[in-house]
Enzyme design. Structure first.
Site, PDB file in Angstrom:
ATOM      1  N   SER A   1       0.943  -1.259  -0.025  1.00 23.98           N
ATOM      2  CA  SER A   1       0.326  -0.085   0.232  1.00 23.98           C
ATOM      3  C   SER A   1       0.909   1.259   0.113  1.00 23.98           C
ATOM      4  CB  SER A   1      -0.918  -0.050   1.110  1.00 23.98           C
ATOM      5  OG  SER A   1      -1.937   0.709   1.023  1.00 23.98           O
ATOM      6  N   HIS A   2       0.609   2.129   1.150  1.00 21.52           N
ATOM      7  CA  HIS A   2       1.324   3.216   1.133  1.00 21.52           C
ATOM      8  C   HIS A   2       2.924   3.385   1.458  1.00 21.52           C
ATOM      9  CE1 HIS A   2      -0.024   2.525   5.235  1.00 21.52           C
ATOM     10  NE2 HIS A   2       0.678   3.464   5.601  1.00 21.52           N
TER      11      HIS A   2
ATOM     12  N   ASP B   1      -2.476   6.036  -3.286  1.00 21.62           N
ATOM     13  CA  ASP B   1      -1.354   5.566  -2.913  1.00 21.62           C
ATOM     14  C   ASP B   1      -0.706   4.300  -3.640  1.00 21.62           C
ATOM     15  OD1 ASP B   1      -3.410   3.725  -2.377  1.00 21.62           O
ATOM     16  OD2 ASP B   1      -2.317   3.081  -0.600  1.00 21.62           O
TER      17      ASP B   1
ATOM     18  N   ASP C   1      -1.299   1.254  -3.858  1.00 23.43           N
ATOM     19  CA  ASP C   1      -2.258   0.222  -4.433  1.00 23.43           C
ATOM     20  C   ASP C   1      -3.561   0.803  -4.906  1.00 23.43           C
ATOM     21  OD1 ASP C   1      -2.920   0.802  -1.632  1.00 23.43           O
ATOM     22  OD2 ASP C   1      -3.902  -1.359  -1.609  1.00 23.43           O
TER      23      ASP C   1
ATOM     24  N   ASP D   1      -5.847   2.642  -3.243  1.00 24.27           N
ATOM     25  CA  ASP D   1      -7.052   2.535  -2.430  1.00 24.27           C
ATOM     26  C   ASP D   1      -7.380   3.946  -1.555  1.00 24.27           C
ATOM     27  OD1 ASP D   1      -5.181   2.040  -0.715  1.00 24.27           O
ATOM     28  OD2 ASP D   1      -6.207   0.043   0.056  1.00 24.27           O
ATOM     29  N   ARG D   2      -6.209   4.894  -1.566  1.00 23.86           N
ATOM     30  CA  ARG D   2      -6.469   6.022  -0.794  1.00 23.86           C
ATOM     31  C   ARG D   2      -6.523   7.150  -1.853  1.00 23.86           C
ATOM     32  NH1 ARG D   2      -2.531   5.849   4.585  1.00 23.86           N
ATOM     33  NH2 ARG D   2      -3.014   3.717   5.043  1.00 23.86           N
TER      34      ARG D   2
ATOM     35  N   LYS E   1     -11.744   0.269   0.060  1.00 19.47           N
ATOM     36  CA  LYS E   1     -11.446   1.810  -0.127  1.00 19.47           C
ATOM     37  C   LYS E   1     -11.061   2.133  -1.484  1.00 19.47           C
ATOM     38  CE  LYS E   1      -7.203   2.609   2.527  1.00 19.47           C
ATOM     39  NZ  LYS E   1      -7.066   1.428   3.343  1.00 19.47           N
TER      40      LYS E   1
END
Ligand code: VG1
Ligand code: CO
Length: 537
Positions: free
Chosen positions: A112-113, A275, A277, A279-280, A374
């Site tokens: 992710s982030h 981000d 992946d 989702d943010r 998300k």
């Protein structure tokens, strides 16, 4: 062709807030990833002949682990694997593919982030057939399996060419390579008024989207530029194994290049970022940064402007540390609001049961019942849809929201890579002192947040120390479950202000008193050796 490979358990393969996250060097130990993937499969039942979706955010080691996951899915008896071309899928796109194809589940490769590259982080998570992150029942079972594993099943075969779209037969399975963007883009077109958004761009509205060298570049290029016709929108739009050196965390610190551009008075009208992946989301307007908590509330209040939500929303859910702004909207709309532990997996049941339509977290995560993750690009499109219908600036929309509902001043202070033992001590000391806080400095209640899922009645505890003041202000402390080095202490601070004359105070100044209390109550400097947070959002 099938192989049964002997192995030994590794310590610490416990999934955190969002899957297993470790340094790339940890994943590079022989059998490390295989052990975890086999433990996932060993925790599931009834997938013989069924479909598994596989893809990741393109970070370093993604292409290597994709191949391992495909071989192991074949050897373990899945009937079909759907994989994004080049091994790429954003997290929300993977969630959508699972749902659209009625797959048994999916394996998403992402940290992710967190930073990428050979010295960065890697991660693996499992999503269930609803498209959402595995619930704790499954992640606990996976962790238990990692402690006793002795063999894993794989296939003795060369790497599969997943760069070409189409179907490949491999032993007993079909590997279907799909375009990572098409199905997702089609879904977005069913949710939002693309004509209205296209007209907005035609009217001269300017936008910048920062892909941060991560997965969303191709999604943003296709959707904002090719389909919606906007020009020169995407920056850092090519997914790179090291994200081009970016830390793909869309906040004011790591998306500074974008923020500097938009937060000036002559900048574009609208800026957004996502981000690692996808989702943010970060939402900023000219001269106006929208906190994720406010964004959730504003989306909930305006969702009916988008076709898919025109009939209204069933409810709103937010993670406990997210500000209470969304609750005020739910109240006005006459729909329920839910407060869940941190992590998207806790929204799954509410979404499946139709109890909530819109969900969000203060950590730049917003989404709805269209998938079970998300979704960064979704949030950006939702904002564009709102802007296209209201034809007001981001600043105007935010300020009129505050005027109507009051403003929930909000900040999060992160202390990263703190010594783990000291961080645990800090939390334990707070836990022991809870009852002593009540009644001092206006503190009304103090607890360690726990949650009883209203759908399946599952119970989760130890989710963060929560101090709630008489006037509704809150201080929350919790340790991150996604970091890979030491501990990260997160301190969340919120204060409600009804008086519009006080809405334009700078956030840190407005919260200065509470920030001081948060620091002294937990003796943060003495306990962590840090005089100031690493990141403030
Ligand atoms: C963080 C955020 C949380 C989010 C999680 C996964 O977890 O606080 O809200 O759901 O990251 O997001 P933690 O445990 O570090 O606070 V992502 O985009 O990293 O999958
Ligand atoms: Co993410």
């Amino acid at each position: 062709m099938f192989e049964l490979v002997p192995t030994k358990p590794f310590d610490g393969q416990k999934p955190g807030t969002s899957g297993l996250r470790k340094k790339v060097t940890v994943f590079q130990q022989p059998h490390y990833a295989e052990n975890f993937i086999q433990s996932i499969f060993d925790s599931l039942e009834g997938f013989a002949g069924k479909t598994l979706v596989i893809g990741g955010d393109g970070r370093y080691y993604n292409s290597h682990i994709v191949q391992i996951a495909i071989r192991m899915a074949a050897a373990n008896g899945f009937g079909r694997v759907i994989v994004g071309q080049g091994g790429l899928l954003s997290t929300p796109a993977a969630s959508h593919l699972i749902r659209k194809n009625a797959a048994f589940g999916g394996i998403i490769l992402s940290a992710s982030h967190n930073p990428g590259g050979p010295d960065g982080d890697f991660g693996i998570k499992y999503n269930a057939s609803n498209g959402g992150p595995a619930p704790e029942k499954i992640t606990d079972a996976i962790f238990a399996k990692t402690k006793t594993i002795s063999t894993y099943k794989t296939l003795d075969t060369q790497d599969i060419d997943i760069n070409k779209i189409g179907e490949i037969e491999l032993a007993n399975i079909i590997v279907e390579v799909v375009d990572p963007v098409s199905d997702y883009a089609a879904l977005m077109q069913t949710l939002f008024d693309f004509d209205a958004i296209g007209d907005l761009f035609k009217s001269g509205f300017k936008m910048k989207f920062d892909g941060m060298g991560a997965i969303t570049g191709p999604y943003a290029n296709r959707i904002f530029e090719d389909i919606l016709g906007a020009k020169n929108v995407v920056m850092n739009g090519v997914p790179l194994p090291d994200f081009g050196g970016h830390h793909p965390d869309p906040n004011l610190v790591h998306a500074k290049e974008l923020c500097d551009l938009i937060l000036s008075s002559s900048g574009p009208d609208f800026g957004a970022a996502s981000d690692g992946d996808g989702d943010r989301n970060l939402i900023i307007g000219r001269n106006m940064y929208v906190t994720p908590s406010d964004s959730l509330a504003i989306i909930a209040a305006n969702a009916q402007l988008a076709p898919a939500y025109a009939a209204g929303i069933a409810g709103v859910a937010r993670s406990m540390p997210t500000s209470c702004a969304a609750d005020l909207v739910a109240k006005k709309l006459g729909v329920p609001s839910f407060e869940t532990p941190t992590g998207w997996k806790f929204f799954g049941n509410l979404l499946d049961a139709g109890m909530a339509t819109v969900c969000g977290e203060e950590s730049f995560g917003t989404g709805s019942n269209h998938v079970r993750e998300k979704d960064g690009v979704w949030a950006v499109l939702m904002w564009l849809n709102i802007l296209a219908k209201r034809r007001e600036s981001v600043e105007k929309i935010v300020k009129s929201h505050w005027l109507e509902y009051g403003r929930n001043f909000y900040t999060r202070h992160d202390y990263e890579e703190v010594d783990l033992a000291r961080a645990n001590d800090l939390m334990n000391n707070l836990r022991k002192s809870l009852s002593g806080f009540v009644g001092k400095n206006g503190i009304k209640t103090a607890d360690d947040f726990s949650y009883r899922d209203p759908v399946d009645r599952s119970f989760t505890e130890g989710q963060g120390i929560r101090l709630v003041y008489e006037n509704g202000s809150r201080i929350i402390y919790r340790l991150s479950g996604t970091g890979t080095a030491g501990a990260t202490l997160r301190v969340y601070i919120e204060k409600y202000e009804a008086d519009v004359a006080k809405h334009n105070i700078e956030t840190q100044a407005a919260l200065a008193d509470l920030i001081g209390q948060a620091n002294s109550i937990a003796a943060i400097q003495a306990n962590t050796g840090r005089a100031a947070p690493t990141v403030i959002t």
